[in-house]
Write an enzyme that holds these catalytic residues in place. Structure first.
Site, short mmCIF file in Angstrom:
data_model
loop_
_atom_site.label_atom_id
_atom_site.label_comp_id
_atom_site.label_asym_id
_atom_site.label_seq_id
_atom_site.Cartn_x
_atom_site.Cartn_y
_atom_site.Cartn_z
CG ASN A 131 52.22 -33.12 26.61
OD1 ASN A 131 51.81 -33.75 25.62
ND2 ASN A 131 52.67 -31.88 26.50
CG ASP A 152 51.57 -38.02 24.62
OD1 ASP A 152 52.04 -36.90 24.84
OD2 ASP A 152 51.61 -38.58 23.50
N GLY A 171 52.22 -37.97 17.93
CA GLY A 171 51.15 -37.14 18.46
C GLY A 171 49.98 -38.07 18.79
O1 MRU Z 1 56.74 -38.07 21.01
P1 MRU Z 1 55.57 -37.37 20.37
O2 MRU Z 1 55.97 -36.38 19.34
O3 MRU Z 1 54.53 -38.35 19.89
O4 MRU Z 1 54.91 -36.57 21.58
C1 MRU Z 1 53.76 -35.82 21.32
C2 MRU Z 1 53.27 -35.04 22.49
O5 MRU Z 1 53.80 -35.10 23.57
C3 MRU Z 1 52.05 -34.20 22.27
O6 MRU Z 1 52.05 -33.09 23.09
C4 MRU Z 1 50.79 -35.06 22.57
O7 MRU Z 1 50.85 -36.29 21.90
C5 MRU Z 1 49.55 -34.35 22.21
S1 MRU Z 1 49.40 -34.17 20.44
C6 MRU Z 1 47.92 -33.39 20.14
#
Ligand code: MRU
Length: 335
Positions: free
Chosen positions: A235, A225, A45
């Protein structure tokens, strides 16, 4: 409980790979272990990665006297995952205090942690008010991946808006996608919604467009992201498909993220590095093989939603309308 924190010279964090079965905390005392934890998504995240980056530099500065060695460790940390700009942001912010000594680096990281929860609450309040402005007094929300307390230091971004709505008695229903391949939706978002006591339904990723088409959803609410200067949003893989469904059926696509997710150095979404993760994450599920021996996968962890499909971007400071031509970073649109 903070998702990630500092405790007496070490990083403590929830091991997100153990949820929803077990709530386990990890204690990390070496940068190499933090890089590995980030790689296997024990912490994930974008905002949580920002905190991890800063705390990792604090760990490096504490353990190493040679500033060159600290900088080398910081570079390894910043490269642990490529898409979320927040990771390198956190690293750079803490590293900027290196000349002031390890305590100053740690204090900078701790300041970032405190700010994260405050800014998420601001996003929650602003997002809930924005939805009311759209006439959505009791919205039914479709969300993707996990953008809750677990994806941040505390409270959450897009799920922070859901949390805010729920606390205000204004939450209609949440449809949470399971988010294959690593199931951040079913393992983490559903766990947080259970904890909140919110009404929700878990749906397979492929069901999302049909649920929108059935008129069951008032707003798609996701995190980010990395947000390019022109408003394109990277994202979790599948977000773009949700944006297309929202546009087709005339419901708003709302992205919630802190200002630190906006990257002025990235002019447009085409310039965003998209992480490609191991085939095995797709070919196996829950430890069981779900594809024939020899099958190959293409495991893109993120996608890019073009700005013209993003109805609104909610940050701790503002609500912006990318689809209406408002850019997060003023300048010429390169497209
Ligand atoms: O692969 P991840 O679990 O790190 O991906 C996370 C996401 O895509 C979230 O939507 C993004 O980081 C926003 S978290 C507030």
């Amino acid at each position: 409980l903070r998702t990630i924190d500092w405790d007496d010279g070490a990083i403590v964090m929830v091991d997100q790979t153990a949820l929803p079965d077990r709530l386990v905390t990890l204690r990390i005392e070496a940068v190499e272990d933090l890089v590995a934890a980030i790689g296997r998504l024990a912490v994930r995240g974008a905002p949580a990665l920002e905190a991890a980056g800063a705390l990792g530099v604090a760990l490096a500065a504490r353990g190493e006297r040679d500033p060159g060695r600290v900088r080398a460790l910081a570079a390894r940390l910043a490269a642990a995952r490529p898409t979320a700009v927040n990771l390198e942001r956190g690293v750079r912010r803490a590293l900027a205090r290196l000349d002031d000594g390890p305590d100053a680096v740690r204090d900078e990281a701790l300041a970032l942690l405190a700010e994260d929860e405050a800014r998420n609450r601001a996003i929650g309040r602003r997002g809930a008010a924005f939805l009311a402005d759209l006439g959505l007094e009791r919205p039914r929300v479709l969300t993707h991946c996990n953008t809750g307390a677990l994806a941040t230091v505390g409270w959450g971004t897009a799920l922070g808006i859901v949390r805010w709505l729920h606390a205000a008695g204004r939450l209609g229903m949440v449809y949470a996608t399971e988010t294959r391949p690593l199931l951040q939706g079913s393992r983490l978002t559903a766990w947080e919604l259970e904890d909140m006591g919110a009404e929700y339904r878990l749906v397979v990723d492929g069901a999302a467009a049909a649920i929108v088409a059935r008129g069951l959803v008032d707003v798609v609410l996701v995190g980010a992201d990395r947000i390019a200067a022109n408003g394109d949003v990277a994202n979790k893989i599948g977000t773009y498909a949700l944006a297309l469904a929202a546009a087709r059926h005339g419901i708003p696509m709302v992205v919630a993220a802190p200002e630190s997710t906006i990257d002025p150095a990235t002019s447009a979404g085409t310039a965003i590095a998209i992480e490609v993760r191991p085939d095995a994450e797709v070919l196996r599920c829950g430890g069981v093989s779900v594809a024939p021996r020899g099958a190959a996968a293409l495991n893109l962890a993120f996608d890019v939603t073009p700005a013209d499909l993003v109805t609104a971007l909610v940050t701790e400071r503002r609500v912006l309308r990318p689809a209406a031509g408002e850019r997060p970073v003023p300048g010429e649109d390169p497209r």
